[in-house]
Design an enzyme around this catalytic site. Structure first.
Site: not given
Ligand code: UT7
Length: 333
Positions: A116, A257, A287
């Protein structure tokens, strides 16, 4: 940050999300969950799923969108960096596949694996190449086909992830007030036991057993990651702001994020940043790992919400652990 010849500034953006949508009701049919649980615990309403092809499709389409919007020839690109943990294959690198798809005949490139935080690590790398004066046009792409490594029988994780690609072009500028100003980036491999995909690499090459033991899909201990993610992202963002004498009033946007809306809110709160100044699109895409931060930048820029001179803090936390924050001054009108 040390003296540098040029500043590296974002001069173009592009994105691609697949058409196929899995909304929360889809997951109600395949695992024991509910739309209400997913929305309240994560902030996610739907995510996009790529049906055909690998991550190079997402990355290529995002890059093509960027080139088209800039009216730029692929032959002008010097370097292609793709941040991903779902490469089409171990090798060749996804960056090479993108280079070929685009026809970027004068480019070299490579992949960055930092989960990420992949975009932030790739962005810092790309900016450094530009700051040195050695390269003029660097394409940094965050792209992940998370659906390729998600176990759709695991309700803890399958509801979280989606597929997307987004890209930025980095070029040099003499204006030291614009572009990347500073970054604080970290990794800590002691986090390897709470978020990983163990199979397929040199430690656990693929066998029937690794398949049976579900070693080729992502595992995450969500609760354990949650705690360190909030602290890691908030602390490093705060440290970066302090180092650069920035108060929350100076910041136009926090660009976090997009893993969980509760993590985003807790991070913003610890930084003293109100919701209106936080980029959020997790509700639409879930995500998307390396794609979340550039996807936010593209959408907010195209909606006219970011202006030249705006101060942004990009922040991430992910597998490794990897985490970090970057202070970027937007350079596009
Ligand atoms: O991007 C990389 C970094 N990753 C992250 O930052 C993700 C960090 N973690 C998270 O976002 C959250 O921990 C999750 C969204 C993954 C989970 O939320 P949580 O509030 O931490 O839930 P939990 O894991 O503590 O589970 C609470 C309950 C459990 O039931 P019991 O044991 O209390 O009976 C779970 O079994 O919720 C249950 N649960 C679900 N229920 C309905 C877990 N997943 C689901 C589900 N639907 N999909």
């Amino acid at each position: 940050m040390k003296d540098k010849r040029y500043n590296a500034v974002v001069t173009g953006v592009g994105m691609y999300v697949p058409e196929r949508i899995y909304d929360n009701s889809y997951f109600e049919k395949i695992v024991d969950t509910s739309d209400e649980w997913i929305r309240t615990r994560t902030g996610i309403r739907e995510r996009r799923i790529l049906e055909n092809g690998g991550t190079s499709v997402l990355a290529t389409k995002a890059a093509e969108d960027l080139l088209k919007s800039k009216n730029l020839s692929p032959e002008e690109i010097d370097v292609i960096i793709v941040a991903t943990v779902t490469p089409d294959m171990f090798f060749p690198a996804t960056a090479c596949l993108v280079q070929d798809n685009l026809g970027a005949k004068k480019a070299w490139g490579f992949d960055v694996s930092a989960a990420c935080s992949g975009f932030l690590f790739a962005f810092q790398t790309g900016c450094s190449l530009v700051e040195s004066g050695n390269y003029k046009k660097v394409l940094v792409i965050g792209a992940d086909k998370m659906s390729s490594i998600v176990d759709y029988t695991d309700r803890n994780n399958c509801i979280l992830f989606g597929d997307a690609g987004a890209a930025v072009l980095i070029e040099p500028t003499d204006d030291k007030k614009l572009g990347l100003q500073d970054s604080l980036l970290r990794c800590d491999g002691s986090g390897k036991d709470v978020l990983y995909m163990k199979g397929g690499g040199s430690a656990n090459p693929p066998t029937h057993e690794t398949v049976d033991q579900k070693m080729h899909v992502l595992f995450q201990d969500g609760k354990a990651v949650f705690k360190v993610a909030v602290k890691g992202m908030a602390d490093i963002s705060y440290d970066l702001m302090k180092k650069n004498n920035l108060s929350s009033d100076d910041i136009a946007y926090l660009v976090p994020h997009q893993a969980n809306l509760r993590i985003i809110d807790a991070t913003a709160e610890r930084m003293g940043i109100t919701r209106e100044k936080v980029m959020i699109n997790i509700d639409k895409y879930g995500n998307t790992t390396a794609a979340t931060i550039p996807l936010c930048l593209v959408e907010y820029y195209r909606d006219g919400k970011i202006r030249k001179g705006d101060k942004l803090i990009l922040a991430s936390f992910g597998a490794g652990f990897t985490w970090g924050a970057s202070f970027l001054v937007w350079g596009m009108d």
